[in-house]
Motif scaffolding. Sequence first.
Motif, PDB file in Angstrom:
ATOM      1  N   LYS A  69       4.863  27.191  -0.142  1.00 17.72           N
ATOM      2  CA  LYS A  69       5.515  28.107   0.806  1.00 17.72           C
ATOM      3  C   LYS A  69       4.642  28.451   2.007  1.00 17.72           C
ATOM      4  CE  LYS A  69       8.280  30.304  -2.843  1.00 17.72           C
ATOM      5  NZ  LYS A  69       8.490  31.557  -3.629  1.00 17.72           N
ATOM      6  N   ALA A  70       3.327  28.581   1.798  1.00 16.22           N
ATOM      7  CA  ALA A  70       2.467  29.102   2.859  1.00 16.22           C
ATOM      8  C   ALA A  70       1.521  28.079   3.475  1.00 16.22           C
ATOM      9  CB  ALA A  70       1.660  30.291   2.326  1.00 16.22           C
ATOM     10  N   VAL A  71       1.087  27.084   2.719  1.00 15.81           N
ATOM     11  CA  VAL A  71       0.066  26.153   3.206  1.00 15.81           C
ATOM     12  C   VAL A  71       0.669  24.817   3.638  1.00 15.81           C
ATOM     13  CG1 VAL A  71      -2.077  24.938   2.645  1.00 15.81           C
ATOM     14  CG2 VAL A  71      -1.669  27.237   1.731  1.00 15.81           C
ATOM     15  N   LEU A  72       1.523  24.249   2.820  1.00 14.90           N
ATOM     16  CA  LEU A  72       2.092  22.940   3.122  1.00 14.90           C
ATOM     17  C   LEU A  72       2.802  22.900   4.479  1.00 14.90           C
ATOM     18  CD1 LEU A  72       2.683  20.015   2.349  1.00 14.90           C
ATOM     19  CD2 LEU A  72       4.640  20.829   0.994  1.00 14.90           C
ATOM     20  N   PRO A  73       3.608  23.915   4.851  1.00 15.40           N
ATOM     21  CA  PRO A  73       4.240  23.871   6.184  1.00 15.40           C
ATOM     22  C   PRO A  73       3.227  23.793   7.326  1.00 15.40           C
ATOM     23  CG  PRO A  73       5.305  25.522   4.803  1.00 15.40           C
ATOM     24  CD  PRO A  73       4.083  25.078   4.064  1.00 15.40           C
ATOM     25  N   LEU A  74       2.075  24.456   7.173  1.00 14.78           N
ATOM     26  CA  LEU A  74       1.031  24.391   8.205  1.00 14.78           C
ATOM     27  C   LEU A  74       0.403  23.003   8.255  1.00 14.78           C
ATOM     28  CD1 LEU A  74      -0.706  27.852   7.611  1.00 14.78           C
ATOM     29  CD2 LEU A  74       0.983  27.268   9.355  1.00 14.78           C
ATOM     30  N   GLU A  75       0.193  22.392   7.095  1.00 20.91           N
ATOM     31  CA  GLU A  75      -0.355  21.035   7.066  1.00 20.91           C
ATOM     32  C   GLU A  75       0.605  20.046   7.718  1.00 20.91           C
ATOM     33  OE1 GLU A  75      -3.322  20.578   3.301  1.00 20.91           O
ATOM     34  OE2 GLU A  75      -1.189  20.593   2.804  1.00 20.91           O
ATOM     35  N   LEU A  76       1.884  20.179   7.429  1.00 23.44           N
ATOM     36  CA  LEU A  76       2.873  19.271   8.001  1.00 23.44           C
ATOM     37  C   LEU A  76       2.947  19.416   9.516  1.00 23.44           C
ATOM     38  CD1 LEU A  76       5.760  19.661   5.385  1.00 23.44           C
ATOM     39  CD2 LEU A  76       4.146  17.767   5.591  1.00 23.44           C
ATOM     40  N   ARG A  78       0.409  20.179  11.466  1.00 20.97           N
ATOM     41  CA  ARG A  78      -0.829  19.709  12.102  1.00 20.97           C
ATOM     42  C   ARG A  78      -1.193  18.265  11.760  1.00 20.97           C
ATOM     43  NH1 ARG A  78      -4.969  24.876  11.753  1.00 20.97           N
ATOM     44  NH2 ARG A  78      -3.426  26.515  12.127  1.00 20.97           N
ATOM     45  N   ASP A  79      -0.544  17.687  10.801  1.00 17.78           N
ATOM     46  CA  ASP A  79      -0.901  16.342  10.349  1.00 17.78           C
ATOM     47  C   ASP A  79       0.328  15.434  10.444  1.00 17.78           C
ATOM     48  OD1 ASP A  79      -1.707  14.048   9.037  1.00 17.78           O
ATOM     49  OD2 ASP A  79      -2.815  15.115   7.477  1.00 17.78           O
ATOM     50  N   PRO A  80       0.487  14.696  11.551  1.00 12.65           N
ATOM     51  CA  PRO A  80       1.649  13.822  11.727  1.00 12.65           C
ATOM     52  C   PRO A  80       1.795  12.771  10.626  1.00 12.65           C
ATOM     53  CG  PRO A  80       0.457  14.092  13.789  1.00 12.65           C
ATOM     54  CD  PRO A  80      -0.399  14.688  12.725  1.00 12.65           C
ATOM     55  N   ALA A  81       0.654  12.234  10.151  1.00 12.93           N
ATOM     56  CA  ALA A  81       0.722  11.210   9.105  1.00 12.93           C
ATOM     57  C   ALA A  81       1.293  11.793   7.816  1.00 12.93           C
ATOM     58  CB  ALA A  81      -0.666  10.628   8.855  1.00 12.93           C
ATOM     59  N   LEU A  82       0.850  12.995   7.457  1.00  6.57           N
ATOM     60  CA  LEU A  82       1.376  13.648   6.262  1.00  6.57           C
ATOM     61  C   LEU A  82       2.840  14.005   6.455  1.00  6.57           C
ATOM     62  CD1 LEU A  82       0.799  14.850   3.433  1.00  6.57           C
ATOM     63  CD2 LEU A  82       0.246  17.012   4.575  1.00  6.57           C
ATOM     64  N   SER A  87       8.432  13.108   5.044  1.00  5.12           N
ATOM     65  CA  SER A  87       9.834  12.917   5.429  1.00  5.12           C
ATOM     66  C   SER A  87      10.502  11.849   4.578  1.00  5.12           C
ATOM     67  CB  SER A  87       9.919  12.532   6.908  1.00  5.12           C
ATOM     68  OG  SER A  87       9.368  11.238   7.123  1.00  5.12           O
ATOM     69  N   LEU A  88       9.703  10.953   4.013  1.00  6.23           N
ATOM     70  CA  LEU A  88      10.211   9.908   3.131  1.00  6.23           C
ATOM     71  C   LEU A  88      10.002  10.287   1.670  1.00  6.23           C
ATOM     72  CD1 LEU A  88       8.677   6.876   5.066  1.00  6.23           C
ATOM     73  CD2 LEU A  88      10.986   7.821   5.308  1.00  6.23           C
TER      74      LEU A  88
END
Length: 309
Positions: A69-76, A78-82, A87-88
């Motif tokens: 909820k809090a960390v993964l959205p920020l990683e997504l 800032r990290d286009p590859a992730l 998305s797949l």
Amino acid sequence: VATAALSFGPKLACGQGVVAGVEQETVYIWPTSILNLSLANAYDGAPWEEKALARLAKIAEKGYDNYVKAVLPLELDRDPALAEEHSLADGSMNNTAWLRWQKRVFSGVAKVPVEELNWDGKPVPRFEGLPYKWPEFHKSKETALLMKSIFHVARTYMKQFGREAAERFKEFQPFLWAEVYGPGEFQHMRTHTGAAVAGLYCAKAADADDGRGPEIAFMDPRGEFPPFGHSHTYRLKTDDLLMWPAWAPHSLEVHPSDSRSVYIRFMLWPPGGTTEFDWEDDPTGDMSVKKSNVIRVKNKPSSGDRSEL
């Protein structure tokens, strides 16, 4: 689980007290030794310890929910590859991303280079402003108790690979992470090369409506083509502890329940970590098991015996 059965050495067995026949020796090379035991009764009579292992599931679930909820959205963001990989996404993506984040967290706690933690060749970036701490897990007495149990079992596990392995693996450098699986989630087939031992503690196993629990599958390391390619599965129960050679291919089957299962995963090296461990000297991959039996010789008919056609 013996994954190969090669080399036959027959020889005559005879003499006083020995049944006449041919002694056959079968050598199983490169067996995959999988340990499976339950910690459910390991701390009978110790109320705090019994409840401590049960609390690990809640700690892991809370940490997973916070990450998603809090960390993964920020990683997504800032990290286009992730973001493209996500998305797949299939049913393994959240735990795969969480493992990457946990590598950074554990690296900071244990002061171990992140490249030495289950390295798969993919980058493990550190982004400014993102939290890379999980003290509720890594600083807890519950996790310390589990690690103590894992180390105790691992010492016994390594003894089967010979005296040298038993002496070398009296102490360990671990990497510890958590995984949480909900409906339809799974983990692709993978190995953890570069370590001696991999394992899993089932902190919580959810039962499906049909009574089937979550399963872990081990594939034949000789390949997928006949006569090989078989798999061996374990149906996981709460408090199960499994250990296996880190090179053994394994996967987590599609989670069959509407509720969650929680696993604490680990890898173990000698105290010096990867610098003290070379896969070419891995004792778990240099093991053979011998079995002998006697093929009895049938008594020959005497000259006075007659047979009719």
